[in-house]
Scaffold this motif. Structure first.
Motif, PDB file in Angstrom:
ATOM      1  N   MET A  55      10.015  42.618   8.339  1.00  0.00           N
ATOM      2  CA  MET A  55      10.743  43.890   8.279  1.00  0.00           C
ATOM      3  C   MET A  55      12.145  43.723   8.875  1.00  0.00           C
ATOM      4  O   MET A  55      12.301  43.056   9.898  1.00  0.00           O
ATOM      5  N   LEU A  56      13.131  44.308   8.212  1.00  0.00           N
ATOM      6  CA  LEU A  56      14.505  44.274   8.708  1.00  0.00           C
ATOM      7  C   LEU A  56      14.566  44.942  10.081  1.00  0.00           C
ATOM      8  O   LEU A  56      14.196  46.110  10.237  1.00  0.00           O
ATOM      9  N   LYS A  57      15.006  44.207  11.095  1.00  0.00           N
ATOM     10  CA  LYS A  57      14.962  44.697  12.473  1.00  0.00           C
ATOM     11  C   LYS A  57      16.230  45.499  12.801  1.00  0.00           C
ATOM     12  O   LYS A  57      17.156  44.998  13.436  1.00  0.00           O
ATOM     13  N   VAL A  58      16.265  46.736  12.352  1.00  0.00           N
ATOM     14  CA  VAL A  58      17.428  47.575  12.620  1.00  0.00           C
ATOM     15  C   VAL A  58      17.071  48.846  13.391  1.00  0.00           C
ATOM     16  O   VAL A  58      17.931  49.489  13.972  1.00  0.00           O
ATOM     17  N   ILE A  59      15.789  49.229  13.409  1.00  0.00           N
ATOM     18  CA  ILE A  59      15.347  50.349  14.233  1.00  0.00           C
ATOM     19  C   ILE A  59      14.116  49.916  15.017  1.00  0.00           C
ATOM     20  O   ILE A  59      13.383  49.019  14.590  1.00  0.00           O
ATOM     21  N   GLU A  60      13.904  50.533  16.154  1.00  0.00           N
ATOM     22  CA  GLU A  60      12.793  50.154  17.025  1.00  0.00           C
ATOM     23  C   GLU A  60      11.658  51.158  17.014  1.00  0.00           C
ATOM     24  O   GLU A  60      10.560  50.853  17.480  1.00  0.00           O
ATOM     25  N   HIS A  61      11.910  52.357  16.510  1.00  0.00           N
ATOM     26  CA  HIS A  61      10.886  53.390  16.540  1.00  0.00           C
ATOM     27  C   HIS A  61      11.206  54.482  15.520  1.00  0.00           C
ATOM     28  O   HIS A  61      12.297  54.522  14.949  1.00  0.00           O
ATOM     29  N   HIS A  62      10.249  55.372  15.314  1.00  0.00           N
ATOM     30  CA  HIS A  62      10.450  56.577  14.518  1.00  0.00           C
ATOM     31  C   HIS A  62      10.589  57.777  15.443  1.00  0.00           C
ATOM     32  O   HIS A  62      10.101  57.773  16.577  1.00  0.00           O
ATOM     33  N   SER A  63      11.238  58.824  14.944  1.00  0.00           N
ATOM     34  CA  SER A  63      11.298  60.098  15.648  1.00  0.00           C
ATOM     35  C   SER A  63      11.334  61.204  14.607  1.00  0.00           C
ATOM     36  O   SER A  63      11.699  60.974  13.441  1.00  0.00           O
ATOM     37  N   ALA A  64      10.968  62.421  15.021  1.00  0.00           N
ATOM     38  CA  ALA A  64      10.979  63.546  14.084  1.00  0.00           C
ATOM     39  C   ALA A  64      12.384  63.809  13.566  1.00  0.00           C
ATOM     40  O   ALA A  64      12.583  64.077  12.377  1.00  0.00           O
ATOM     41  N   SER A  65      13.376  63.737  14.454  1.00  0.00           N
ATOM     42  CA  SER A  65      14.748  64.016  14.027  1.00  0.00           C
ATOM     43  C   SER A  65      15.225  62.997  12.996  1.00  0.00           C
ATOM     44  O   SER A  65      15.853  63.350  11.990  1.00  0.00           O
ATOM     45  N   ALA A  66      14.902  61.721  13.225  1.00  0.00           N
ATOM     46  CA  ALA A  66      15.305  60.680  12.275  1.00  0.00           C
ATOM     47  C   ALA A  66      14.555  60.835  10.958  1.00  0.00           C
ATOM     48  O   ALA A  66      15.135  60.676   9.875  1.00  0.00           O
ATOM     49  N   GLY A  67      13.272  61.143  11.044  1.00  0.00           N
ATOM     50  CA  GLY A  67      12.488  61.340   9.827  1.00  0.00           C
ATOM     51  C   GLY A  67      12.991  62.516   9.014  1.00  0.00           C
ATOM     52  O   GLY A  67      13.078  62.452   7.781  1.00  0.00           O
ATOM     53  N   ASN A  68      13.337  63.600   9.695  1.00  0.00           N
ATOM     54  CA  ASN A  68      13.870  64.768   8.999  1.00  0.00           C
ATOM     55  C   ASN A  68      15.221  64.474   8.365  1.00  0.00           C
ATOM     56  O   ASN A  68      15.527  64.954   7.265  1.00  0.00           O
ATOM     57  N   THR A  69      16.047  63.696   9.051  1.00  0.00           N
ATOM     58  CA  THR A  69      17.328  63.301   8.467  1.00  0.00           C
ATOM     59  C   THR A  69      17.107  62.473   7.207  1.00  0.00           C
ATOM     60  O   THR A  69      17.778  62.679   6.183  1.00  0.00           O
ATOM     61  N   PHE A  70      16.153  61.558   7.253  1.00  0.00           N
ATOM     62  CA  PHE A  70      15.843  60.732   6.085  1.00  0.00           C
ATOM     63  C   PHE A  70      15.381  61.593   4.915  1.00  0.00           C
ATOM     64  O   PHE A  70      15.773  61.360   3.764  1.00  0.00           O
ATOM     65  N   ILE A  71      14.542  62.591   5.199  1.00  0.00           N
ATOM     66  CA  ILE A  71      14.045  63.475   4.142  1.00  0.00           C
ATOM     67  C   ILE A  71      15.186  64.285   3.537  1.00  0.00           C
ATOM     68  O   ILE A  71      15.315  64.394   2.314  1.00  0.00           O
ATOM     69  N   ASP A  72      16.018  64.859   4.391  1.00  0.00           N
ATOM     70  CA  ASP A  72      17.109  65.728   3.928  1.00  0.00           C
ATOM     71  C   ASP A  72      18.256  64.954   3.300  1.00  0.00           C
ATOM     72  O   ASP A  72      18.857  65.396   2.313  1.00  0.00           O
ATOM     73  N   CYS A  73      18.596  63.819   3.913  1.00  0.00           N
ATOM     74  CA  CYS A  73      19.821  63.109   3.520  1.00  0.00           C
ATOM     75  C   CYS A  73      19.714  61.637   3.918  1.00  0.00           C
ATOM     76  O   CYS A  73      20.171  61.245   5.001  1.00  0.00           O
ATOM     77  N   PRO A  74      19.103  60.813   3.080  1.00  0.00           N
ATOM     78  CA  PRO A  74      18.944  59.399   3.444  1.00  0.00           C
ATOM     79  C   PRO A  74      20.266  58.690   3.709  1.00  0.00           C
ATOM     80  O   PRO A  74      20.320  57.749   4.501  1.00  0.00           O
ATOM     81  N   GLN A  75      21.335  59.152   3.076  1.00  0.00           N
ATOM     82  CA  GLN A  75      22.644  58.534   3.313  1.00  0.00           C
ATOM     83  C   GLN A  75      23.092  58.752   4.765  1.00  0.00           C
ATOM     84  O   GLN A  75      23.664  57.860   5.391  1.00  0.00           O
ATOM     85  N   MET A  76      22.832  59.944   5.286  1.00  0.00           N
ATOM     86  CA  MET A  76      23.159  60.213   6.688  1.00  0.00           C
ATOM     87  C   MET A  76      22.276  59.386   7.605  1.00  0.00           C
ATOM     88  O   MET A  76      22.736  58.870   8.640  1.00  0.00           O
ATOM     89  N   TRP A  77      21.008  59.245   7.245  1.00  0.00           N
ATOM     90  CA  TRP A  77      20.106  58.398   8.031  1.00  0.00           C
ATOM     91  C   TRP A  77      20.625  56.965   8.081  1.00  0.00           C
ATOM     92  O   TRP A  77      20.590  56.308   9.125  1.00  0.00           O
ATOM     93  N   ILE A  78      21.140  56.476   6.978  1.00  0.00           N
ATOM     94  CA  ILE A  78      21.646  55.104   6.918  1.00  0.00           C
ATOM     95  C   ILE A  78      22.813  54.904   7.879  1.00  0.00           C
ATOM     96  O   ILE A  78      22.835  53.944   8.653  1.00  0.00           O
ATOM     97  N   ILE A  79      23.793  55.825   7.852  1.00  0.00           N
ATOM     98  CA  ILE A  79      24.946  55.600   8.734  1.00  0.00           C
ATOM     99  C   ILE A  79      24.581  55.839  10.194  1.00  0.00           C
ATOM    100  O   ILE A  79      25.127  55.188  11.088  1.00  0.00           O
ATOM    101  N   ASP A  80      23.638  56.744  10.437  1.00  0.00           N
ATOM    102  CA  ASP A  80      23.220  57.010  11.821  1.00  0.00           C
ATOM    103  C   ASP A  80      22.411  55.856  12.395  1.00  0.00           C
ATOM    104  O   ASP A  80      22.707  55.348  13.485  1.00  0.00           O
ATOM    105  N   LYS A  81      21.351  55.481  11.685  1.00  0.00           N
ATOM    106  CA  LYS A  81      20.367  54.562  12.238  1.00  0.00           C
ATOM    107  C   LYS A  81      20.652  53.082  11.954  1.00  0.00           C
ATOM    108  O   LYS A  81      20.286  52.218  12.751  1.00  0.00           O
ATOM    109  N   LEU A  82      21.285  52.810  10.829  1.00  0.00           N
ATOM    110  CA  LEU A  82      21.546  51.408  10.509  1.00  0.00           C
ATOM    111  C   LEU A  82      22.931  50.958  10.943  1.00  0.00           C
ATOM    112  O   LEU A  82      23.137  49.782  11.238  1.00  0.00           O
ATOM    113  N   TYR A  83      23.883  51.911  10.991  1.00  0.00           N
ATOM    114  CA  TYR A  83      25.260  51.535  11.308  1.00  0.00           C
ATOM    115  C   TYR A  83      25.787  52.182  12.595  1.00  0.00           C
ATOM    116  O   TYR A  83      26.941  51.981  12.953  1.00  0.00           O
ATOM    117  N   GLY A  84      24.945  52.940  13.271  1.00  0.00           N
ATOM    118  CA  GLY A  84      25.307  53.442  14.595  1.00  0.00           C
ATOM    119  C   GLY A  84      26.385  54.501  14.631  1.00  0.00           C
ATOM    120  O   GLY A  84      27.077  54.656  15.645  1.00  0.00           O
TER     121      GLY A  84
END
Length: 262
Positions: A1-30
């Motif tokens: 697995m690509l090691k870019v996140i260490e855990h899940h959270s409700a806020s991150a999961g909700n961001t992914f559901i609503d807007c995966p592009q926002m999840w990408i810049i938040d969680k993968l690119y900081g």
């Protein structure tokens, strides 16, 4: 697995559901956005309410002063509407939360495994009492239908508009928290003029949707070799409301997508 996140959270999961592009810049690119006035309002009102409950403060003037002070500490301006709203919302939080008895935890954390997931789940509560966990939501408006003639005659407000309260992402978070902390959860919405408390009711599929999002994230990270691979899985769009409240996010994202497709 690509090691870019260490855990899940409700806020991150909700961001992914609503807007995966926002999840990408938040969680993968900081990417980190500045705290806007509404965010300052919510955090300041919650902190002031916690201070009042712990110290058994009921004087509205003291709570008002503390809430406004906390808003200023977050670089808020006294000319903001949210400066005044913060104090009113903090007082409402205190009045409503007192009915649940003694506060036993504030921001209690969970960090551990969850069934069928590879990564751990982290969570942090708001206000926890013996019987309930209450998640406070400061908002500019509590949405209601116009009062009927019968409502006006009896001095009642209009019915809550359940298209807005409770919100789907809030429900998904609280269903997860109920599972993790083994306690019933409530949502307390408060504006400067109104408030409403929602239980989880008979909503179905909320937890399952969030867990599926976590699994989708793990699947994507499992097949991607680089962060750019993940970027190329999603077209860049700015339709979701999250972009409006994240200054600098659009320009940041455009650069990421442009680089990934060079």
């Amino acid at each position: 697995m690509l090691k870019v996140i260490e855990h899940h959270s409700a806020s991150a999961g909700n961001t992914f559901i609503d807007c995966p592009q926002m999840w990408i810049i938040d969680k993968l690119y900081g990417f980190e956005t500045e705290e806007n006035a509404r965010m300052k309002m919510g955090h300041s009102a919650e902190e002031a309410a916690h201070h009042a409950l712990v110290n058994q403060i009921t004087d509205e003037k003291l709570i008002t002063s503390d809430a406004k002070g906390k808003y200023i500490e977050r670089d808020g301006a006294t000319i903001d509407d949210e400066y005044e709203w913060t104090a009113k919302i903090a007082n409402t939080f205190v009045k409503e939360l007192k009915q649940y008895g003694k506060l036993i935890h504030y921001q209690r954390e969970y960090n551990g495994p969850f069934k069928d997931l590879c990564l751990p789940v982290v969570a942090k509560t708001d206000f926890e009492f013996n019987d309930y966990i209450v998640d406070t939501k400061a908002t500019a408006k509590v949405w209601r239908y116009a009062p009927t003639a019968a409502d006006r005659k009896q001095g009642r407000k209009g019915r809550i508009n359940h298209n807005y309260h409770p919100k789907p992402d809030h429900l998904r978070q609280q269903f997860l928290y109920r599972e993790l902390f083994n306690k019933e959860c409530l949502l307390l919405y408060a504006s400067a003029w109104d408030n409403h408390t929602s239980d989880l009711g008979d909503h179905v599929g909320c937890l399952e949707t969030l867990i599926q999002a976590f699994k989708s994230i793990e699947h994507i990270l499992g097949i991607a070799k680089t962060k750019e691979d993940v970027v190329r899985m999603f077209p860049l769009t700015f339709d979701n409301w999250r972009w409006r409240y994240s200054p600098g996010a659009e320009a940041f994202a455009r650069k990421i997508w442009h680089t990934a497709w060079k």
